[in-house]
Design a protein around this motif. Structure first.
Motif, PDB file in Angstrom:
ATOM      1  N   MET A   1       0.838  -1.194   0.000  1.00  0.00           N
ATOM      2  CA  MET A   1       0.000   0.000   0.000  1.00  0.00           C
ATOM      3  C   MET A   1       0.881   1.256   0.000  1.00  0.00           C
ATOM      4  O   MET A   1       1.849   1.334   0.746  1.00  0.00           O
ATOM      5  N   THR A   2       0.540   2.197  -0.836  1.00  0.00           N
ATOM      6  CA  THR A   2       1.265   3.465  -0.893  1.00  0.00           C
ATOM      7  C   THR A   2       0.420   4.552  -0.249  1.00  0.00           C
ATOM      8  O   THR A   2      -0.767   4.684  -0.554  1.00  0.00           O
ATOM      9  N   HIS A   3       1.038   5.322   0.648  1.00  0.00           N
ATOM     10  CA  HIS A   3       0.359   6.434   1.308  1.00  0.00           C
ATOM     11  C   HIS A   3       1.008   7.735   0.843  1.00  0.00           C
ATOM     12  O   HIS A   3       2.231   7.886   0.929  1.00  0.00           O
ATOM     13  N   LEU A   4       0.200   8.654   0.354  1.00  0.00           N
ATOM     14  CA  LEU A   4       0.709   9.945  -0.119  1.00  0.00           C
ATOM     15  C   LEU A   4       0.035  11.068   0.650  1.00  0.00           C
ATOM     16  O   LEU A   4      -1.194  11.218   0.608  1.00  0.00           O
ATOM     17  N   TYR A   5       0.845  11.850   1.353  1.00  0.00           N
ATOM     18  CA  TYR A   5       0.342  12.995   2.120  1.00  0.00           C
ATOM     19  C   TYR A   5       0.824  14.274   1.444  1.00  0.00           C
ATOM     20  O   TYR A   5       2.031  14.525   1.374  1.00  0.00           O
ATOM     21  N   LEU A   6      -0.105  15.061   0.948  1.00  0.00           N
ATOM     22  CA  LEU A   6       0.207  16.356   0.344  1.00  0.00           C
ATOM     23  C   LEU A   6      -0.080  17.434   1.376  1.00  0.00           C
ATOM     24  O   LEU A   6      -1.210  17.562   1.856  1.00  0.00           O
ATOM     25  N   ILE A   7       0.933  18.195   1.739  1.00  0.00           N
ATOM     26  CA  ILE A   7       0.785  19.232   2.759  1.00  0.00           C
ATOM     27  C   ILE A   7       1.142  20.588   2.151  1.00  0.00           C
ATOM     28  O   ILE A   7       2.230  20.762   1.582  1.00  0.00           O
ATOM     29  N   ARG A   8       0.225  21.529   2.274  1.00  0.00           N
ATOM     30  CA  ARG A   8       0.519  22.867   1.781  1.00  0.00           C
ATOM     31  C   ARG A   8       1.433  23.582   2.781  1.00  0.00           C
ATOM     32  O   ARG A   8       1.319  23.407   3.996  1.00  0.00           O
ATOM     33  N   HIS A   9       2.345  24.387   2.258  1.00  0.00           N
ATOM     34  CA  HIS A   9       3.257  25.154   3.101  1.00  0.00           C
ATOM     35  C   HIS A   9       2.490  26.112   4.015  1.00  0.00           C
ATOM     36  O   HIS A   9       1.304  26.408   3.801  1.00  0.00           O
ATOM     37  N   ALA A  10       3.160  26.633   5.028  1.00  0.00           N
ATOM     38  CA  ALA A  10       2.571  27.628   5.925  1.00  0.00           C
ATOM     39  C   ALA A  10       2.543  28.995   5.233  1.00  0.00           C
ATOM     40  O   ALA A  10       3.115  29.189   4.155  1.00  0.00           O
ATOM     41  N   GLU A  11       1.874  29.945   5.875  1.00  0.00           N
ATOM     42  CA  GLU A  11       1.724  31.278   5.290  1.00  0.00           C
ATOM     43  C   GLU A  11       3.074  31.945   5.053  1.00  0.00           C
ATOM     44  O   GLU A  11       3.948  31.931   5.925  1.00  0.00           O
ATOM     45  N   SER A  12       3.213  32.553   3.870  1.00  0.00           N
ATOM     46  CA  SER A  12       4.461  33.236   3.526  1.00  0.00           C
ATOM     47  C   SER A  12       4.238  34.730   3.367  1.00  0.00           C
ATOM     48  O   SER A  12       3.105  35.206   3.270  1.00  0.00           O
ATOM     49  N   GLN A  13       5.326  35.451   3.294  1.00  0.00           N
ATOM     50  CA  GLN A  13       5.244  36.904   3.120  1.00  0.00           C
ATOM     51  C   GLN A  13       4.731  37.287   1.743  1.00  0.00           C
ATOM     52  O   GLN A  13       4.288  38.421   1.545  1.00  0.00           O
ATOM     53  N   GLU A  14       4.768  36.358   0.790  1.00  0.00           N
ATOM     54  CA  GLU A  14       4.185  36.659  -0.519  1.00  0.00           C
ATOM     55  C   GLU A  14       2.699  36.962  -0.370  1.00  0.00           C
ATOM     56  O   GLU A  14       2.170  37.876  -1.007  1.00  0.00           O
ATOM     57  N   GLU A  15       2.030  36.193   0.498  1.00  0.00           N
ATOM     58  CA  GLU A  15       0.598  36.382   0.690  1.00  0.00           C
ATOM     59  C   GLU A  15       0.297  37.664   1.460  1.00  0.00           C
ATOM     60  O   GLU A  15      -0.622  38.403   1.112  1.00  0.00           O
ATOM     61  N   THR A  16       1.056  37.960   2.491  1.00  0.00           N
ATOM     62  CA  THR A  16       0.763  39.147   3.298  1.00  0.00           C
ATOM     63  C   THR A  16       1.179  40.434   2.581  1.00  0.00           C
ATOM     64  O   THR A  16       0.511  41.462   2.707  1.00  0.00           O
ATOM     65  N   GLN A  17       2.272  40.384   1.819  1.00  0.00           N
ATOM     66  CA  GLN A  17       2.725  41.566   1.093  1.00  0.00           C
ATOM     67  C   GLN A  17       2.059  41.698  -0.277  1.00  0.00           C
ATOM     68  O   GLN A  17       2.138  42.750  -0.909  1.00  0.00           O
ATOM     69  N   LYS A  18       1.433  40.602  -0.741  1.00  0.00           N
ATOM     70  CA  LYS A  18       0.779  40.586  -2.062  1.00  0.00           C
ATOM     71  C   LYS A  18       1.772  40.889  -3.177  1.00  0.00           C
ATOM     72  O   LYS A  18       1.459  41.577  -4.153  1.00  0.00           O
ATOM     73  N   VAL A  19       2.985  40.367  -3.019  1.00  0.00           N
ATOM     74  CA  VAL A  19       4.036  40.586  -4.008  1.00  0.00           C
ATOM     75  C   VAL A  19       4.567  39.231  -4.454  1.00  0.00           C
ATOM     76  O   VAL A  19       4.873  38.368  -3.630  1.00  0.00           O
ATOM     77  N   ILE A  20       4.666  39.023  -5.753  1.00  0.00           N
ATOM     78  CA  ILE A  20       5.116  37.742  -6.297  1.00  0.00           C
ATOM     79  C   ILE A  20       6.609  37.567  -6.048  1.00  0.00           C
ATOM     80  O   ILE A  20       7.411  38.451  -6.358  1.00  0.00           O
ATOM     81  N   GLY A  21       6.976  36.432  -5.472  1.00  0.00           N
ATOM     82  CA  GLY A  21       8.386  36.172  -5.226  1.00  0.00           C
ATOM     83  C   GLY A  21       8.592  34.982  -4.307  1.00  0.00           C
ATOM     84  O   GLY A  21       7.655  34.450  -3.719  1.00  0.00           O
ATOM     85  N   ASP A  22       9.838  34.566  -4.194  1.00  0.00           N
ATOM     86  CA  ASP A  22      10.209  33.449  -3.327  1.00  0.00           C
ATOM     87  C   ASP A  22      10.519  34.008  -1.943  1.00  0.00           C
ATOM     88  O   ASP A  22      11.673  34.247  -1.595  1.00  0.00           O
ATOM     89  N   LEU A  23       9.479  34.235  -1.164  1.00  0.00           N
ATOM     90  CA  LEU A  23       9.613  34.902   0.127  1.00  0.00           C
ATOM     91  C   LEU A  23       9.475  33.919   1.290  1.00  0.00           C
ATOM     92  O   LEU A  23       8.828  32.876   1.160  1.00  0.00           O
ATOM     93  N   PRO A  24      10.060  34.231   2.440  1.00  0.00           N
ATOM     94  CA  PRO A  24      10.018  33.326   3.596  1.00  0.00           C
ATOM     95  C   PRO A  24       8.663  33.358   4.308  1.00  0.00           C
ATOM     96  O   PRO A  24       7.762  34.109   3.939  1.00  0.00           O
ATOM     97  N   LEU A  25       8.560  32.561   5.347  1.00  0.00           N
ATOM     98  CA  LEU A  25       7.329  32.469   6.127  1.00  0.00           C
ATOM     99  C   LEU A  25       7.110  33.722   6.972  1.00  0.00           C
ATOM    100  O   LEU A  25       8.049  34.443   7.308  1.00  0.00           O
TER     101      LEU A  25
END
Length: 222
Positions: A1-25
């Motif tokens: 049996m194969t188990h696959l867990y897909l987990i979305r990352h935690a909130e990043s500064q891209e979301e809070t700043q509304k700026v596209i980029g590779d930003l940290p949490l």
């Protein structure tokens, strides 16, 4: 049996700043991971054989904070990265939408799309095809992005869509999506066991208390 867990990352500064980029949490994102870590440490509900992560900061930071729970290392997989054209880096969300429209996968004369929707889909499909083949029968965790998780859903259901989909799968920050594959005489396909499981975020955190307006809670959850 194969188990696959897909987990979305935690909130990043891209979301809070509304700026596209590779930003940290954000600090809120770190608290989200703390809650998820506490859940995993207390329940021991997942015992992974391998832990994969997107190469972007928000996903790597999330995975690296979870890895010590199981005493395993994070394997960074470039194919799990979200769609992020280099030409858009540094643009505010609204500026990008005004300049290039609501469908970012449609080529624009002044904005050459470096990866079309079909190419993005092929990249994610081929990545999951390889990872699941190499780790068949194992328990796998993938920490990645909402868009990649959506593409993984299409892949696991055998959907080959060349059109940008009109519907989406909701997935909160640090939410768990669990699929399993049980080969038997009747079916060798995948089953979705759990979707968008973020019960560890149900109680107040990041300054929010249970009973506050839903808007405040969601601002930190998603």
């Amino acid at each position: 049996m194969t188990h696959l867990y897909l987990i979305r990352h935690a909130e990043s500064q891209e979301e809070t700043q509304k700026v596209i980029g590779d930003l940290p949490l954000t600090s809120c994102g770190i608290q989200q991971i703390d809650l998820l870590s506490r859940r995993f440490s207390e329940t021991r509900e997942i015992q992974p054989d391998i832990l994969f992560s997107s190469p972007l900061q928000r996903a790597k930071e999330t995975a690296e904070k979870l890895a010590p729970i199981w005493g395993i290392s994070v394997v960074v997989e470039s194919g799990l990265a979200k769609w992020m054209p280099p030409q858009a880096e540094g643009l505010h969300f609204d500026a990008f939408k005004r300049a290039y429209g609501s469908n970012p996968f449609r080529a624009h004369p002044s904005f050459p799309v470096n990866e079309t929707w079909a190419q993005y889909l092929v990249r994610v499909y081929s990545t999951f095809d390889r990872l699941l083949s190499e780790h068949n029968g194992k328990t796998i965790i993938v920490v990645t992005h909402r868009g990649v998780i959506e593409c993984a859903y299409f892949y696991l259901q055998g959907i080959a869509t060349l059109q940008f989909p009109p519907v989406h799968y909701e997935c909160d920050y640090t939410a768990i999506c669990y699929w399993r594959k049980i080969p038997d005489a009747f079916s060798s396909g995948w089953s979705l066991v759990k979707h968008n499981d973020a019960t560890h975020l149900q109680h107040g955190y990041c300054g929010d208390l249970p009973g506050k307006e839903e808007k405040n809670s969601n601002d930190c959850k998603r």
